[in-house]
Scaffold this active site. Sequence first.
Site, PDB file in Angstrom:
ATOM      1  N   ASP A 102       2.804   5.231  -7.005  1.00 59.08           N
ATOM      2  CA  ASP A 102       4.076   5.226  -6.278  1.00 59.08           C
ATOM      3  C   ASP A 102       5.181   4.936  -7.228  1.00 59.08           C
ATOM      4  O   ASP A 102       6.438   5.243  -6.856  1.00 59.08           O
ATOM      5  CB  ASP A 102       3.872   4.041  -5.443  1.00 59.08           C
ATOM      6  CG  ASP A 102       3.177   4.214  -4.227  1.00 59.08           C
ATOM      7  OD1 ASP A 102       3.054   5.363  -3.803  1.00 59.08           O
ATOM      8  OD2 ASP A 102       2.080   3.279  -3.974  1.00 59.08           O
ATOM      9  N   HIS A 137       1.097  -1.260  -0.034  1.00 59.40           N
ATOM     10  CA  HIS A 137      -0.051  -0.008   0.025  1.00 59.40           C
ATOM     11  C   HIS A 137       0.827   1.225  -0.161  1.00 59.40           C
ATOM     12  O   HIS A 137       1.613   1.560  -0.982  1.00 59.40           O
ATOM     13  CB  HIS A 137      -1.082   0.029   1.130  1.00 59.40           C
ATOM     14  CG  HIS A 137      -1.988   0.753   1.142  1.00 59.40           C
ATOM     15  ND1 HIS A 137      -2.365   1.729   0.147  1.00 59.40           N
ATOM     16  CD2 HIS A 137      -2.744   1.067   2.044  1.00 59.40           C
ATOM     17  CE1 HIS A 137      -3.298   2.507   0.451  1.00 59.40           C
ATOM     18  NE2 HIS A 137      -3.581   2.250   1.953  1.00 59.40           N
ATOM     19  N   HIS A 182      -2.330  -2.396 -10.029  1.00 55.58           N
ATOM     20  CA  HIS A 182      -3.201  -1.647  -8.880  1.00 55.58           C
ATOM     21  C   HIS A 182      -4.486  -2.689  -9.018  1.00 55.58           C
ATOM     22  O   HIS A 182      -5.186  -2.997  -9.992  1.00 55.58           O
ATOM     23  CB  HIS A 182      -3.652  -0.379  -9.312  1.00 55.58           C
ATOM     24  CG  HIS A 182      -4.236   0.515  -8.176  1.00 55.58           C
ATOM     25  ND1 HIS A 182      -5.575   0.783  -7.888  1.00 55.58           N
ATOM     26  CD2 HIS A 182      -3.728   1.344  -7.414  1.00 55.58           C
ATOM     27  CE1 HIS A 182      -5.644   1.191  -7.076  1.00 55.58           C
ATOM     28  NE2 HIS A 182      -4.732   1.742  -6.709  1.00 55.58           N
TER      29      HIS A 182
HETATM   30  N1  CMC Z   1       4.665  -7.075 -10.746  1.00 53.40           N
HETATM   31  C1  CMC Z   1       4.563  -8.345 -11.389  1.00 53.40           C
HETATM   32  N2  CMC Z   1       3.216  -8.970 -11.504  1.00 53.40           N
HETATM   33  C2  CMC Z   1       2.148  -8.578 -10.728  1.00 53.40           C
HETATM   34  C3  CMC Z   1       2.329  -7.005 -10.242  1.00 53.40           C
HETATM   35  C4  CMC Z   1       3.422  -6.516 -10.259  1.00 53.40           C
HETATM   36  N3  CMC Z   1       3.607  -5.363  -9.551  1.00 53.40           N
HETATM   37  N4  CMC Z   1       0.985  -6.743  -9.611  1.00 53.40           N
HETATM   38  C5  CMC Z   1       0.366  -7.933 -10.139  1.00 53.40           C
HETATM   39  N5  CMC Z   1       0.997  -8.865 -10.717  1.00 53.40           N
HETATM   40  C6  CMC Z   1       0.582 -10.118 -11.225  1.00 53.40           C
HETATM   41  C7  CMC Z   1       0.269 -11.165 -10.006  1.00 53.40           C
HETATM   42  O1  CMC Z   1       1.516 -11.899  -9.927  1.00 53.40           O
HETATM   43  C8  CMC Z   1      -0.798 -11.923 -10.662  1.00 53.40           C
HETATM   44  O2  CMC Z   1      -0.393 -12.694 -11.848  1.00 53.40           O
HETATM   45  P1  CMC Z   1      -1.048 -14.214 -12.030  1.00 53.40           P
HETATM   46  O3  CMC Z   1      -2.499 -13.880 -12.588  1.00 53.40           O
HETATM   47  O4  CMC Z   1      -0.338 -14.887 -12.956  1.00 53.40           O
HETATM   48  O5  CMC Z   1      -1.014 -14.945 -10.807  1.00 53.40           O
HETATM   49  C9  CMC Z   1      -1.527 -10.892 -11.700  1.00 53.40           C
HETATM   50  O6  CMC Z   1      -0.777  -9.529 -11.811  1.00 53.40           O
HETATM   51  C10 CMC Z   1      -2.831 -10.280 -10.507  1.00 53.40           C
HETATM   52  O7  CMC Z   1      -2.324  -9.693  -9.338  1.00 53.40           O
HETATM   53  P2  CMC Z   1      -2.963  -9.837  -8.145  1.00 53.40           P
HETATM   54  O8  CMC Z   1      -1.759  -9.520  -6.827  1.00 53.40           O
HETATM   55  O9  CMC Z   1      -3.860 -10.866  -8.038  1.00 53.40           O
HETATM   56  O10 CMC Z   1      -3.744  -8.433  -7.959  1.00 53.40           O
HETATM   57  P3  CMC Z   1      -3.949  -7.585  -6.828  1.00 53.40           P
HETATM   58  O11 CMC Z   1      -5.070  -6.710  -7.580  1.00 53.40           O
HETATM   59  O12 CMC Z   1      -4.322  -8.497  -5.697  1.00 53.40           O
HETATM   60  O13 CMC Z   1      -2.755  -6.543  -6.557  1.00 53.40           O
HETATM   61  C11 CMC Z   1      -1.377  -4.715  -5.971  1.00 53.40           C
HETATM   62  C12 CMC Z   1      -2.954  -5.179  -6.781  1.00 53.40           C
HETATM   63  C13 CMC Z   1      -1.145  -3.336  -5.938  1.00 53.40           C
HETATM   64  C14 CMC Z   1      -1.180  -5.325  -4.599  1.00 53.40           C
HETATM   65  C15 CMC Z   1      -0.231  -5.699  -7.071  1.00 53.40           C
HETATM   66  O14 CMC Z   1      -0.527  -5.139  -8.411  1.00 53.40           O
HETATM   67  C16 CMC Z   1       1.099  -5.272  -6.431  1.00 53.40           C
HETATM   68  O15 CMC Z   1       1.676  -5.958  -5.704  1.00 53.40           O
HETATM   69  N6  CMC Z   1       1.946  -4.220  -6.983  1.00 53.40           N
HETATM   70  C17 CMC Z   1       3.201  -3.857  -6.569  1.00 53.40           C
HETATM   71  C18 CMC Z   1       2.852  -3.116  -5.241  1.00 53.40           C
HETATM   72  C19 CMC Z   1       2.594  -1.628  -5.523  1.00 53.40           C
HETATM   73  O16 CMC Z   1       2.904  -0.976  -6.369  1.00 53.40           O
HETATM   74  N7  CMC Z   1       1.564  -1.119  -4.564  1.00 53.40           N
HETATM   75  C20 CMC Z   1       1.072   0.363  -4.699  1.00 53.40           C
HETATM   76  C21 CMC Z   1      -0.362   0.188  -5.293  1.00 53.40           C
HETATM   77  S1  CMC Z   1      -0.747   1.776  -5.475  1.00 53.40           S
HETATM   78  C22 CMC Z   1      -0.861   2.770  -4.321  1.00 53.40           C
HETATM   79  C23 CMC Z   1      -1.839   2.633  -3.373  1.00 53.40           C
HETATM   80  O17 CMC Z   1      -3.062   2.820  -3.742  1.00 53.40           O
HETATM   81  O18 CMC Z   1      -1.957   2.079  -1.997  1.00 53.40           O
END
Ligand code: CMC
Length: 428
Positions: free
Chosen positions: A362, A267, A306
């Site tokens: 970010d 986050h 995101h």
């Molecule tokens: N790098 C590589 N792969 C990713 C990433 C990433 N940053 N984000 C998601 N994926 C992949 C993930 O591995 C999954 O692949 P598969 O379907 O093959 O298993 C797919 O994309 C869906 O990911 P998810 O984790 O199910 O998606 P989510 O909606 O739960 O995650 C997130 C959202 C923000 C936690 C994630 O994209 C992430 O970890 N990003 C990196 C951390 C980051 O930049 N966070 C800041 C968010 S914006 C600030 C805020 O509002 O807080």
Amino acid sequence: MASETLTIIDNRTGKKYEVPIRNGAIKATDLFQIKVAEDDGLVSYDPGFMNTASCQSKITYIDGDKGILRYRGYPIEQLAEKSNYLETAYLILHGELPTQSQLADWTHHITYHSIIHENIKELIDGFHYDAHPMGILVSTVAALSTFYPGAKKIFDPQSRRDQTYRLISKMPTLAGFAYRHSLGLPYSYPDNDLSYTGNFLNMLFKMTELKYKPNPVLERALDVLFILHADHEQNCSTNAMRGVGSSQVDPYSAVAAAAAALYGPLHGGANEAVLRMLMAIGSKAKVPEFIKKVKGGEGRLMGFGHRVYKNYDPRATIIKQIADQVFEVKGRNPLLDIALELERIALEDGYFIQRKLYPNVDFYSGLIYQSMGLPMDMFPVLFAIPRTSGWIAQWEEMLTDADQKLARPKQIYLGAETRDYVPMEKRK
Ligand code: CMC
């Protein structure tokens, strides 16, 4: 004629149910009438709230597919260009842009509540020299609840107003003091002649000069960053604010919980994680190798992806422009080239395209903060300060919404059946 209902046939019993649809949603409690036995009403299972609305809100609108963000109907791009943080905070909290006199009154109150009790300063003194400033912020904002016991009167609008002034006003002071503590520098007290962000820069960077003069470009850049971070509907920390606030605790304790949620690397800790990632990659030439590792499941490309945006995060577009202005004053951040190369490669790569992973807020914000001379530990703190107005607005909306109750999700129990206690000598 189409009816605004959903018909459900339970194939276990053959029974048919009709549940109303309002505002594109069914009530999860309407599923409970669907039963096989007397006590086993159907529940919805939704870890991470992937498709569950926890509230109705009038504050922030996001269309993640189109990359749209609006506060109270106003596009983020217009607010970033024409407004300032305090005006935007007023808008978020009150629902309308202030008149001139309302803005003057609001600004006056926020400005004149910035001093913190000296005992809080002593509390900060007690932290280890290398304590993470976010840990200090979380602890000291919680401690404020003990200085304002009247804050417990959460259903008294005047008390809520007072705590709102205090929270928005004192968060930068707590943050500034936490930063100075980490450097062993004397605390720099608030200067009421300065703007909200100008004063914050004063509390961070004032040295021996009698009067700190913020650089107007950096002051405005920080102000725009604060506008962009002010609210983001039901994100993890706002959900914590609402969830903890639903127990009717005082707002300082609820803000401490929200700030703790923001601390995590998925986050508000993500911009810190982005910089660590950029430094670990080290050079533009090593970007393809890093992307290969991410695709192979070794870590994530931080600052990408995101839960809601499946398009370019509109805040990231604005931040990229601010970055150029800050770099003009402070010099180009050498990590920028690695970031640009990561973005270029990722946006052309099938893995990221298929999963709709774009830069989020970010990805570039950390580069700006670093260029301003702030250490990485301070990044989530810089997120928490402006998000405080969003947290309070969401908290107040929750408190005044007759639909809201104590947040208490259900679970699906898959553990052991009842069994008798085993004495120690008989355990295997
Ligand atoms: N790098 C590589 N792969 C990713 C990433 C990433 N940053 N984000 C998601 N994926 C992949 C993930 O591995 C999954 O692949 P598969 O379907 O093959 O298993 C797919 O994309 C869906 O990911 P998810 O984790 O199910 O998606 P989510 O909606 O739960 O995650 C997130 C959202 C923000 C936690 C994630 O994209 C992430 O970890 N990003 C990196 C951390 C980051 O930049 N966070 C800041 C968010 S914006 C600030 C805020 O509002 O807080």
